[in-house]
Motif scaffolding. Structure first.
Motif, mmCIF file in Angstrom:
data_model
loop_
_atom_site.group_PDB
_atom_site.id
_atom_site.type_symbol
_atom_site.label_atom_id
_atom_site.label_comp_id
_atom_site.label_asym_id
_atom_site.label_seq_id
_atom_site.Cartn_x
_atom_site.Cartn_y
_atom_site.Cartn_z
ATOM 1 N N THR A 1 0.897 -0.911 -0.033
ATOM 2 C CA THR A 1 0.224 -0.331 -0.078
ATOM 3 C C THR A 1 0.978 1.784 0.086
ATOM 4 O O THR A 1 0.936 2.610 -0.656
ATOM 5 C CB THR A 1 -0.682 0.499 1.217
ATOM 6 O OG1 THR A 1 -1.349 -1.281 1.626
ATOM 7 C CG2 THR A 1 -1.905 1.273 1.104
ATOM 8 N N GLU A 2 1.622 1.359 0.685
ATOM 9 C CA GLU A 2 2.930 2.305 0.896
ATOM 10 C C GLU A 2 3.654 2.388 -0.433
ATOM 11 O O GLU A 2 3.588 3.336 -0.603
ATOM 12 C CB GLU A 2 3.831 1.951 1.533
ATOM 13 C CG GLU A 2 4.781 2.897 2.369
ATOM 14 C CD GLU A 2 5.771 2.405 3.489
ATOM 15 O OE1 GLU A 2 6.439 2.904 3.661
ATOM 16 O OE2 GLU A 2 5.127 1.422 3.882
ATOM 17 N N LEU A 3 3.742 1.934 -0.989
ATOM 18 C CA LEU A 3 4.475 1.447 -2.201
ATOM 19 C C LEU A 3 3.667 2.239 -3.770
ATOM 20 O O LEU A 3 3.696 2.849 -3.950
ATOM 21 C CB LEU A 3 5.318 0.265 -2.917
ATOM 22 C CG LEU A 3 6.531 -0.024 -2.525
ATOM 23 C CD1 LEU A 3 6.987 -1.226 -3.429
ATOM 24 C CD2 LEU A 3 7.339 1.194 -3.133
ATOM 25 N N THR A 4 2.671 1.761 -3.511
ATOM 26 C CA THR A 4 1.267 2.123 -4.648
ATOM 27 C C THR A 4 1.092 3.799 -4.333
ATOM 28 O O THR A 4 0.964 4.493 -4.775
ATOM 29 C CB THR A 4 0.081 1.634 -3.675
ATOM 30 O OG1 THR A 4 -0.317 0.468 -4.347
ATOM 31 C CG2 THR A 4 -0.947 2.073 -4.965
ATOM 32 N N PHE A 5 1.042 3.984 -2.577
ATOM 33 C CA PHE A 5 1.593 5.558 -3.121
ATOM 34 C C PHE A 5 2.231 6.714 -3.477
ATOM 35 O O PHE A 5 1.788 7.396 -3.958
ATOM 36 C CB PHE A 5 1.149 5.738 -1.064
ATOM 37 C CG PHE A 5 1.069 7.464 -0.522
ATOM 38 C CD1 PHE A 5 -0.341 8.083 -0.960
ATOM 39 C CD2 PHE A 5 2.230 8.115 -0.100
ATOM 40 C CE1 PHE A 5 -0.534 9.250 -0.236
ATOM 41 C CE2 PHE A 5 1.568 9.333 0.046
ATOM 42 C CZ PHE A 5 0.751 9.887 -0.234
ATOM 43 N N TYR A 6 3.429 5.505 -3.046
ATOM 44 C CA TYR A 6 4.579 6.167 -3.757
ATOM 45 C C TYR A 6 4.544 6.740 -5.782
ATOM 46 O O TYR A 6 5.433 7.971 -6.130
ATOM 47 C CB TYR A 6 5.620 6.441 -3.259
ATOM 48 C CG TYR A 6 6.464 6.412 -1.325
ATOM 49 C CD1 TYR A 6 6.338 7.986 -1.512
ATOM 50 C CD2 TYR A 6 6.105 5.803 -0.741
ATOM 51 C CE1 TYR A 6 6.376 8.562 0.079
ATOM 52 C CE2 TYR A 6 6.564 5.814 0.217
ATOM 53 C CZ TYR A 6 6.579 7.462 0.564
ATOM 54 O OH TYR A 6 7.153 7.957 2.228
ATOM 55 N N TYR A 7 3.761 5.660 -5.965
ATOM 56 C CA TYR A 7 3.996 5.802 -7.000
ATOM 57 C C TYR A 7 2.799 6.909 -7.575
ATOM 58 O O TYR A 7 3.117 6.818 -8.881
ATOM 59 C CB TYR A 7 3.613 3.824 -8.053
ATOM 60 C CG TYR A 7 4.993 2.673 -7.363
ATOM 61 C CD1 TYR A 7 6.057 3.496 -7.090
ATOM 62 C CD2 TYR A 7 4.663 1.569 -7.629
ATOM 63 C CE1 TYR A 7 7.228 2.675 -7.026
ATOM 64 C CE2 TYR A 7 6.055 0.809 -7.018
ATOM 65 C CZ TYR A 7 6.980 1.008 -7.274
ATOM 66 O OH TYR A 7 8.033 0.016 -6.825
ATOM 67 N N MET A 8 2.113 6.547 -6.965
ATOM 68 C CA MET A 8 0.705 7.549 -7.876
ATOM 69 C C MET A 8 1.121 9.048 -7.964
ATOM 70 O O MET A 8 1.181 9.174 -9.122
ATOM 71 C CB MET A 8 -0.118 8.369 -6.703
ATOM 72 C CG MET A 8 -0.949 6.814 -6.507
ATOM 73 S SD MET A 8 -2.015 7.063 -5.380
ATOM 74 C CE MET A 8 -3.070 5.758 -5.492
#
Length: 219
Positions: free
Chosen positions: A94-101
């Motif tokens: 979830t954390e990575l998804t946030f940064y990739y956004m």
């Protein structure tokens, strides 16, 4: 040292798996698992992604986690050789998804043909979340159906963009299509082009013998 060969693949637990899943991906996974060519194989039960279009029915997703895991074992996926895990239990995804956004524009995601349909059914985060799953495990190989190609393209773009900004960090994944072309699309028992849960035209892997017989005889 040579780069490890790592597979990441999985399913959304929105229902039991059917024969279409078997010929399209499960059979292939067992083959890859037994090939001895891969250092690590991660198989994800994507419950967080399943929630994107089942947010009102978390109990359905929860029940199907077990059903999908049982179908995996029944098909010959071996927990001694593969890591079967539940997506929501790895909070870093979830954390990575946030940064990739931050690296993806809405207009770019909307140009993606697979995503177009996905966004209508689900939401914008779906392809970005998929990129997080793939890159978190440093997957070098992603076995998917042809319809998922644009998703992987999106993932590769995120990898290149991230690496150009932050230095060589993420692994660029390769896509592996099913070796058997006839298996890319299994028709449903009603003759429709695709066997799918929502069309109710499936033979489930967990169907009892008499149910399978009845379904086959109706074709």
């Amino acid at each position: 040292s040579k780069m490890s060969k790592i597979i990441l693949t999985g399913d959304r637990p929105t229902g039991r798996l059917h024969v279409g899943h078997y010929v399209g991906s499960l059979k292939e996974r067992v083959k890859l698992q037994n090939s001895g060519e891969y250092d690590e194989i991660y198989i994800m039960i994507a419950d967080a992604q399943a929630l994107t279009d089942n947010a009102e029915h978390p109990e359905k997703v929860r029940q199907n986690i077990m059903n999908v895991a049982l179908d995996y074992l029944a098909c010959g996926i071996d927990p001694e050789k593969c890591h079967i895990f539940i997506q929501s239990m790895v909070p870093e995804l979830t954390e990575l998804t946030f940064y990739y956004m931050n690296l993806v524009t809405v207009s770019r995601v909307q140009r993606n043909p697979t995503v177009k349909a996905e966004i209508q059914q689900r939401n914008f985060c779906y392809p970005i979340s998929q990129a997080a799953d793939i890159t978190a495990f440093r997957a070098t190989t992603v076995p998917v159906g042809e319809d998922q190609m644009p998703m992987i393209e999106q993932c590769k773009e995120i990898v290149h963009k991230f690496n150009s900004v932050y230095g060589e960090t993420l692994t660029d994944p390769e896509i592996v299509l099913p070796s058997n072309k006839s298996c890319l699309r299994l028709p449903g028992i009603d003759g429709k082009a695709k066997m799918s849960k929502s069309l109710g035209n499936c033979i489930y892997l967990s169907d009892e013998e008499d149910v399978v017989k009845k379904k086959v005889m109706s074709m």
